[in-house]
Design an enzyme around this catalytic site. Structure first.
Site, PDB file in Angstrom:
ATOM      1  N   ASN A   1       0.936  -1.185  -0.043  1.00 38.87           N
ATOM      2  CA  ASN A   1       0.042  -0.124   0.055  1.00 38.87           C
ATOM      3  C   ASN A   1       0.765   1.159  -0.029  1.00 38.87           C
ATOM      4  OD1 ASN A   1      -0.231  -1.339   3.113  1.00 38.87           O
ATOM      5  ND2 ASN A   1      -1.008   0.965   3.374  1.00 38.87           N
ATOM      6  N   ASP A   2       0.544   2.214   0.822  1.00 41.34           N
ATOM      7  CA  ASP A   2       1.152   3.499   0.924  1.00 41.34           C
ATOM      8  C   ASP A   2       2.851   3.719   0.495  1.00 41.34           C
ATOM      9  OD1 ASP A   2      -1.106   3.666   2.277  1.00 41.34           O
ATOM     10  OD2 ASP A   2      -0.253   4.610   3.923  1.00 41.34           O
TER      11      ASP A   2
ATOM     12  N   GLN B   1       4.547   0.416   2.007  1.00 44.74           N
ATOM     13  CA  GLN B   1       3.958  -0.602   2.971  1.00 44.74           C
ATOM     14  C   GLN B   1       3.681  -1.759   2.288  1.00 44.74           C
ATOM     15  OE1 GLN B   1       2.012   0.458   6.439  1.00 44.74           O
ATOM     16  NE2 GLN B   1       3.977   0.895   6.082  1.00 44.74           N
TER      17      GLN B   1
ATOM     18  N   PHE C   1       4.198   1.001  10.199  1.00 43.18           N
ATOM     19  CA  PHE C   1       3.257   1.522   9.507  1.00 43.18           C
ATOM     20  C   PHE C   1       3.798   2.826   8.712  1.00 43.18           C
ATOM     21  CE2 PHE C   1      -1.280   0.745  10.938  1.00 43.18           C
ATOM     22  CZ  PHE C   1      -1.128  -0.535  10.695  1.00 43.18           C
TER      23      PHE C   1
ATOM     24  N   ASP D   1       1.587   7.957  10.878  1.00 45.26           N
ATOM     25  CA  ASP D   1       2.200   8.488   9.543  1.00 45.26           C
ATOM     26  C   ASP D   1       2.893   9.867   9.590  1.00 45.26           C
ATOM     27  OD1 ASP D   1       0.675   6.496   8.806  1.00 45.26           O
ATOM     28  OD2 ASP D   1      -1.242   7.622   8.317  1.00 45.26           O
TER      29      ASP D   1
ATOM     30  N   GLU E   1      -4.994  10.769   7.330  1.00 49.10           N
ATOM     31  CA  GLU E   1      -3.929   9.933   7.281  1.00 49.10           C
ATOM     32  C   GLU E   1      -2.926  10.435   6.639  1.00 49.10           C
ATOM     33  OE1 GLU E   1      -5.617   5.365   7.474  1.00 49.10           O
ATOM     34  OE2 GLU E   1      -5.639   6.385   5.607  1.00 49.10           O
TER      35      GLU E   1
ATOM     36  N   TRP F   1      -8.994   2.195  -0.559  1.00 47.99           N
ATOM     37  CA  TRP F   1      -9.303   1.175   0.619  1.00 47.99           C
ATOM     38  C   TRP F   1     -10.749   0.465   0.477  1.00 47.99           C
ATOM     39  CZ3 TRP F   1      -5.943  -1.399   3.249  1.00 47.99           C
ATOM     40  CH2 TRP F   1      -4.683  -0.615   3.735  1.00 47.99           C
TER      41      TRP F   1
END
Ligand code: FRU
Length: 474
Positions: free
Chosen positions: A21-22, A38, A78, A143, A194, A282
């Protein structure tokens, strides 16, 4: 599950295998753009969150490296950021420059931790005193994005804390004091906040007209449903962010469904701000039907500010480095809706088109077109909007709400509508006009959905110039 090589992008970054992900820790150092992300090194589900790692010298060819940070007794790793500590303010580097990473330790609670690297990001040492910011009693506290604020000579960290961004300051990257907060009552709060980012940009390149841009991703309630990134324009004095615009105003970065958690490169030599986002949402990220990887990044984009009829807006365009990947070009001009229009083959294309308004009520391209499938990318003249319609784009039963049409307002420039479109096997990125109208959408064409066709409805539209470039494999 069966492998899906037909959906593996050629020019967008994907991990060789497993979940992503990110984007995290985007930093340029000694000739390399680092892209951490991620990642679940062990599976295709969102679990075992670690920082995967890739590097590039040109923002378009990526080399994946071993995992950089793995879970520990404080929890999973994270999202977060990284900086070059040029002057060794941290004391980690014996007077030399090195990299410091900031991430959320996500265990029983979410806290901010750091790690440092003296070998160009290849190996990392976690700071023994982690966390450097303990959880203050919040469920969502994550984050960390760190920037250097030169006028005050200090480092600034932003942390997303549910409905606000909390700002901290530090001289040494280790000890952090709270400076301020921003966000309650401002912008969109359809989901938890976020992945913040903050940078200063000139308006239309004028160094005397600079504004600060605060980026905040929002876990749900986005314009295309689900997660999306918003931005605020304002001032930042090293302590406090002040919004230029009414608190209730919401500005989305990208009105497609699949641009989330963007982060810009720190220490970039590029001359302009460059960022990329996670190309997913998401709402359905965990159901994306690719295998043996799941998750892709967008094309790196230059970010700017431009004055439009409705005030200053964020603009984006693909980085110029992408031109080096252009191969064969096919050109055409003519009247769509009157002349016989050509059909172009290809699923990895960089399309540059200029239309002149005529009698058509919509025009554009059908991409990834084949029997019974196409992704319509067009301009709706009456609505004055650019759109991507993926309702018939092939595999649409990804999740409820996936088959949809997404749109963003775009004023013609006089009677001209300019489109830049990137197609890469499972994605569409459309940049309208000067780049203030952007749509990013995943699509999953079935085999043979590999044609590009101009279209016009309700009349004709003059396609005054069209270039269709193949984007070549490295
Ligand atoms: C955003 C996010 C972050 C978090 C990470 C976990 O997509 O939810 O807030 O740090 O993903 O993977």
């Amino acid at each position: 599950a069966a492998n899906t090589p037909q959906w593996r992008p050629d020019v967008h970054f994907t991990p060789h295998r497993n979940w992503m992900n990110d984007p995290n820790g985007l930093v340029y150092f000694r000739g390399e753009y680092h892209l951490f992300f991620q990642h679940n090194p062990e599976g295709i589900e969102h679990a075992n969150l670690s920082w995967g790692h890739a590097v590039s010298t040109d923002l378009t060819n990526w080399q994946e490296l071993p995992v950089a940070l793995e879970p520990d007794e404080l929890g999973e790793i994270f999202s977060g950021s990284a900086v070059v500590d040029h002057d060794d303010t941290s004391g980690f580097f014996g007077g030399h420059a090195g990299l410091v990473a900031f991430y959320t330790s996500a265990g029983e609670t979410q806290q901010q931790s750091i790690a440092h690297s003296s070998d160009n990001g290849r190996t990392w040492t976690k700071y023994a005193g982690n966390p450097v910011i303990a959880n203050p009693g919040l469920e969502d506290f994550r984050d960390p994005k760190v920037i250097r604020h030169e006028p005050t000579g200090r480092w600034v960290m932003m942390v997303a804390a549910g409905d606000r961004i909390v700002f901290y300051g530090s001289r040494d990257l280790v000890h952090w004091d709270q400076l301020s907060e921003f966000g309650v009552g401002h912008g969109a709060h359809g989901g938890v906040w976020e992945c913040p980012d903050l940078f200063e940009l000139p308006v239309d390149g004028d160094p005397k007209r600079r504004r600060w841009v605060l980026i905040v991703s929002t876990g749900s309630g986005g314009p295309a449903g689900g997660s999306a990134a918003q931005y605020f324009l304002g001032d930042f004095d090293g302590t406090t962010f002040t919004n230029d615009n009414p608190a209730e105003e919401v500005r989305w970065v990208d009105k497609g469904a699949d641009f989330y958690a963007p982060q810009s490169w720190s220490n970039s030599p590029h001359g302009s701000r460059v960022w990329l986002g996670w190309m997913s949402n998401w709402n359905y990220a965990k159901q994306v039907p690719t295998h043996p990887w799941r998750g892709a990044m967008t094309m790196p984009r230059e970010v700017g500010l431009t004055e439009s009829g409705t005030g200053v807006r964020l603009s984006q365009r693909p980085v110029d480095e992408l031109r080096r990947r252009r191969g064969r070009v096919r050109r055409w001009s003519g009247v769509v809706g009157r002349d016989e229009v050509p059909e172009f083959s290809g699923s990895v294309l960089d399309v540059v088109a200029e239309f002149r308004l005529d009698t058509a009520d919509s025009f554009g391209f059908d991409a990834f077109a084949g029997r019974d499938q196409h992704t319509r990318i067009g301009y709706d003249v009456r609505a004055g909007e650019l759109f991507v319609d993926r309702t018939e784009s092939g595999r649409v039963r990804v999740a409820e709400g996936f088959p949809a049409r997404h749109a963003v307002a775009l004023e013609p420039e006089g009677t001209t509508v300019r489109l830049r479109i990137l197609l890469d096997r499972c994605s569409v990125e459309v940049f309208g006009g000067a780049g203030s109208a952007v749509l990013t959408d995943l699509v999953f064409p079935e085999e043979e959905g590999d044609r590009l066709r101009p279209f016009a409805t309700g009349g004709s539209a003059h396609l005054t110039s069209l270039e269709v470039f193949d984007l070549d494999r490295p």
